[in-house]
Enzyme design. Structure first.
Site, PDB file in Angstrom:
ATOM      1  N   GLU A 139       0.827  -1.215   0.000  1.00  0.00           N
ATOM      2  CA  GLU A 139       0.000   0.000   0.000  1.00  0.00           C
ATOM      3  C   GLU A 139       0.862   1.267   0.000  1.00  0.00           C
ATOM      4  O   GLU A 139       0.582   2.226   0.701  1.00  0.00           O
ATOM      5  CB  GLU A 139      -1.021  -0.020   1.150  1.00  0.00           C
ATOM      6  N   SER A 197       7.891   2.853   1.536  1.00  0.00           N
ATOM      7  CA  SER A 197       8.341   3.974   2.379  1.00  0.00           C
ATOM      8  C   SER A 197       8.818   5.146   1.510  1.00  0.00           C
ATOM      9  O   SER A 197       8.629   6.317   1.876  1.00  0.00           O
ATOM     10  CB  SER A 197       9.466   3.508   3.301  1.00  0.00           C
TER      11      SER A 197
HETATM   12  C1  LIG Z   1       1.896  -9.682   0.100  1.00  0.00           C
HETATM   13  C2  LIG Z   1       1.506  -8.535  -0.784  1.00  0.00           C
HETATM   14  C3  LIG Z   1       0.168  -8.184  -0.897  1.00  0.00           C
HETATM   15  C4  LIG Z   1      -0.218  -7.164  -1.769  1.00  0.00           C
HETATM   16  N1  LIG Z   1      -1.568  -6.886  -1.938  1.00  0.00           N
HETATM   17  C5  LIG Z   1      -1.947  -6.043  -2.940  1.00  0.00           C
HETATM   18  C6  LIG Z   1      -3.325  -5.885  -3.281  1.00  0.00           C
HETATM   19  O1  LIG Z   1      -4.231  -6.470  -2.658  1.00  0.00           O
HETATM   20  N2  LIG Z   1      -3.660  -5.073  -4.314  1.00  0.00           N
HETATM   21  C7  LIG Z   1      -2.703  -4.410  -5.033  1.00  0.00           C
HETATM   22  O2  LIG Z   1      -3.068  -3.711  -5.970  1.00  0.00           O
HETATM   23  N3  LIG Z   1      -1.385  -4.523  -4.728  1.00  0.00           N
HETATM   24  C8  LIG Z   1      -0.990  -5.332  -3.707  1.00  0.00           C
HETATM   25  N4  LIG Z   1       0.354  -5.470  -3.400  1.00  0.00           N
HETATM   26  C9  LIG Z   1       1.335  -4.733  -4.179  1.00  0.00           C
HETATM   27  C10 LIG Z   1       2.076  -3.637  -3.400  1.00  0.00           C
HETATM   28  O3  LIG Z   1       1.207  -2.580  -3.106  1.00  0.00           O
HETATM   29  C11 LIG Z   1       3.284  -3.233  -4.245  1.00  0.00           C
HETATM   30  O4  LIG Z   1       4.209  -4.298  -4.178  1.00  0.00           O
HETATM   31  C12 LIG Z   1       3.911  -1.933  -3.806  1.00  0.00           C
HETATM   32  O5  LIG Z   1       3.045  -0.849  -4.051  1.00  0.00           O
HETATM   33  C13 LIG Z   1       5.257  -1.669  -4.517  1.00  0.00           C
HETATM   34  O6  LIG Z   1       5.141  -1.841  -5.887  1.00  0.00           O
HETATM   35  P1  LIG Z   1       6.214  -2.767  -6.662  1.00  0.00           P
HETATM   36  O7  LIG Z   1       6.274  -4.052  -5.932  1.00  0.00           O
HETATM   37  O8  LIG Z   1       5.840  -2.802  -8.093  1.00  0.00           O
HETATM   38  O9  LIG Z   1       7.591  -2.031  -6.489  1.00  0.00           O
HETATM   39  P2  LIG Z   1       8.186  -0.887  -7.454  1.00  0.00           P
HETATM   40  O10 LIG Z   1       7.171   0.172  -7.657  1.00  0.00           O
HETATM   41  O11 LIG Z   1       8.761  -1.536  -8.656  1.00  0.00           O
HETATM   42  O12 LIG Z   1       9.343  -0.325  -6.550  1.00  0.00           O
HETATM   43  C14 LIG Z   1      10.612  -0.955  -6.405  1.00  0.00           C
HETATM   44  C15 LIG Z   1      11.466  -0.064  -5.521  1.00  0.00           C
HETATM   45  O13 LIG Z   1      11.682   1.204  -6.173  1.00  0.00           O
HETATM   46  C16 LIG Z   1      11.255   2.247  -5.330  1.00  0.00           C
HETATM   47  N5  LIG Z   1      10.730   3.348  -6.136  1.00  0.00           N
HETATM   48  C17 LIG Z   1       9.787   3.286  -7.116  1.00  0.00           C
HETATM   49  N6  LIG Z   1       9.578   4.510  -7.614  1.00  0.00           N
HETATM   50  C18 LIG Z   1      10.391   5.358  -6.941  1.00  0.00           C
HETATM   51  C19 LIG Z   1      10.655   6.773  -6.996  1.00  0.00           C
HETATM   52  N7  LIG Z   1       9.978   7.561  -7.841  1.00  0.00           N
HETATM   53  N8  LIG Z   1      11.570   7.288  -6.172  1.00  0.00           N
HETATM   54  C20 LIG Z   1      12.247   6.505  -5.293  1.00  0.00           C
HETATM   55  N9  LIG Z   1      12.062   5.178  -5.204  1.00  0.00           N
HETATM   56  C21 LIG Z   1      11.148   4.616  -6.005  1.00  0.00           C
HETATM   57  C22 LIG Z   1      10.185   1.634  -4.442  1.00  0.00           C
HETATM   58  O14 LIG Z   1       9.988   2.393  -3.274  1.00  0.00           O
HETATM   59  C23 LIG Z   1      10.791   0.267  -4.179  1.00  0.00           C
HETATM   60  O15 LIG Z   1      11.755   0.362  -3.163  1.00  0.00           O
HETATM   61  C24 LIG Z   1       0.758  -6.457  -2.492  1.00  0.00           C
HETATM   62  C25 LIG Z   1       2.115  -6.783  -2.351  1.00  0.00           C
HETATM   63  C26 LIG Z   1       2.487  -7.825  -1.539  1.00  0.00           C
HETATM   64  C27 LIG Z   1       3.943  -8.213  -1.481  1.00  0.00           C
END
Ligand SMILES: Cc1cc2nc3c(=O)[nH]c(=O)nc-3n(C[C@H](O)[C@H](O)[C@H](O)COP(=O)(O)OP(=O)(O)OC[C@H]3O[C@@H](n4cnc5c(N)ncnc54)[C@H](O)[C@@H]3O)c2cc1C
Length: 382
Positions: free
Chosen positions: A366, A369
């Site tokens: 959600e 950080s």
């Molecule tokens: C167990 C679990 C349950 C979940 N449940 C749901 C759900 O019910 N529905 C749903 O829609 N999603 C769900 N999620 C997804 C979750 O919300 C995402 O994993 C999360 O928002 C991060 O997205 P990402 O994994 O694509 O990481 P990315 O967006 O690819 O980020 C990778 C890294 O890059 C950093 N980053 C990205 N952009 C920037 C920036 N502009 N500046 C600095 N740093 C940056 C991020 O902070 C992170 O450290 C779930 C995830 C897990 C693991």
């Protein structure tokens, strides 16, 4: 200014605390180990009314508010986070979009079972290729006569594949806006719709008794009437849902952080080293004092964000602060609680091992950080 709970709020907190200790605690380790979904616990939570807490009685809810949900989440997570995230995702991500944006017909059809806990809904925003940058959504929905045809995939969707999952709300590109940007909309996809495929559950580090799947949509057809709210409002809808959800995740994180204090206190009084309980050593006392301080300040942060939200005031920054702070201190407390337990803290049979494994995702789900810091900085005018 008064952060003390009302009698009603205290009663709710106590009943959830008792339930967590008496029903969740004895059963959850087995589910966690076996990676099984705790249907019986969820059924009992439904009977207690937890899934209907922040919804009006008109729709089958308990007539409480979002803060009541947060109190329940904190008490559940104090014992176990898989159960807590199941409730959090079911209410704030699953049912809430329909409650906030649905038509009367959609509410009448879906809410009664979602609010009683007999059914669960998933929130399909994240995709395999894009999470934080949710505007990068690739899933597409095209109107063909009186049906939407959906193609694409979603990643990590909580509560999307249980036996009682009734639907997933899916964010999809439904066109191009006059300024050339993507038009995003939200569509309700009932479970079992042909072309809506649920992959086997992920193998996760933590939250192993919760339900998480990758979903694919392959020419998946749903009625045009399954559009949630107005066409093109998908972006605004998920921003609102996520702002609220951050307060709920903060509450869950505070629960985990407090659970670490509970377990550490208990262990520090029992475990002896060098002829006395380890709790007699100031190094251990200071660790526990710091853990308590962190849980307390994070609780105040989510109380403040919830109070602003319920007063109808802007709360975006406070929700991001609460989520950022609470998830950070949850990881801190889980690390220290494991340390206090020594080698036993590394054994899965101890609750602190679960807390440790469950804490990291709080800094990711959600909104990571980094995303919380972006929201806070933007709100400060940067
Ligand atoms: C167990 C679990 C349950 C979940 N449940 C749901 C759900 O019910 N529905 C749903 O829609 N999603 C769900 N999620 C997804 C979750 O919300 C995402 O994993 C999360 O928002 C991060 O997205 P990402 O994994 O694509 O990481 P990315 O967006 O690819 O980020 C990778 C890294 O890059 C950093 N980053 C990205 N952009 C920037 C920036 N502009 N500046 C600095 N740093 C940056 C991020 O902070 C992170 O450290 C779930 C995830 C897990 C693991």
């Amino acid at each position: 200014m008064d952060f003390r709970l009302s009698e009603e709020q205290e009663a709710l907190r106590e009943s959830v605390r008792d339930f967590a200790r008496e029903v969740v605690a004895p059963a959850i380790a087995e589910h966690y180990e076996q990676h099984t979904f705790p249907y019986e616990i969820i059924r009992q939570m439904g009977k207690m009314g937890l899934f209907g807490l922040p919804f009006s009685e008109e729709h089958g809810g308990m007539g409480g508010d979002y803060f009541a949900l947060c109190l329940a989440l904190e008490e559940l997570a104090r014992v176990d986070s898989s159960v807590a995230i199941t409730l959090e995702a079911a209410v704030s991500l699953g049912a809430m979009p329909i409650y906030r944006f649905g038509t009367d017909e959609q509410k009448a059809r879906w809410l009664p079972k979602l609010l009683s806990g007999e059914a669960l809904a998933g929130f399909g925003l994240t995709e395999p290729g894009t999470g934080s940058d949710a505007g990068g959504t690739q899933t597409r929905a095209v109107l063909d006569g009186d049906e939407w045809v959906i193609n694409g995939s979603k990643a990590f969707i909580t509560n999307s594949g249980t036996d009682i999952t009734s639907l997933v709300t899916v964010t999809a590109v439904t066109g191009t806006k006059p300024d050339g940007s993507k038009e995003l909309s939200t569509i309700i996809v009932p479970s079992g719709t042909p072309g809506f495929n649920v992959a086997p559950g992920y193998s996760k580090v933590g939250w192993t008794a919760s339900d998480t799947h990758e979903l694919t949509f392959d020419n998946c057809r749903v009625p045009a009437g399954n559009l949630l709210g107005e066409r093109g409002r998908g972006f605004a809808q998920f921003l609102r849902i996520l702002d609220e959800g951050r307060i709920a995740i903060a509450a869950l994180a505070v629960g985990l952080a407090q659970g670490c204090v509970d377990e550490s206190l208990r262990y520090a009084k029992e475990r002896e080293a060098f002829g006395q309980p380890i709790g007699a050593y100031q190094a251990i006392q200071f660790k526990i004092a710091d853990m308590e301080m962190k849980a307390h300040t994070a609780r105040l942060a989510y109380y403040d964000a919830a109070a602003r939200m319920l007063a109808g005031e802007p709360f975006k920054r406070q929700a991001a602060i609460a989520k950022l702070h609470a998830s950070t201190i949850a990881v801190d407390n889980a690390r220290e609680a494991t340390q206090i337990h020594g080698g036993y803290g590394f054994m899965n049979e101890y609750p602190v091992a679960r807390f440790w494994r469950d804490s990291k995702i709080l800094e990711i789900g959600e909104g990571t950080s980094e995303v919380q810091r972006m929201i806070i900085a933007r709100d400060l005018g940067m």
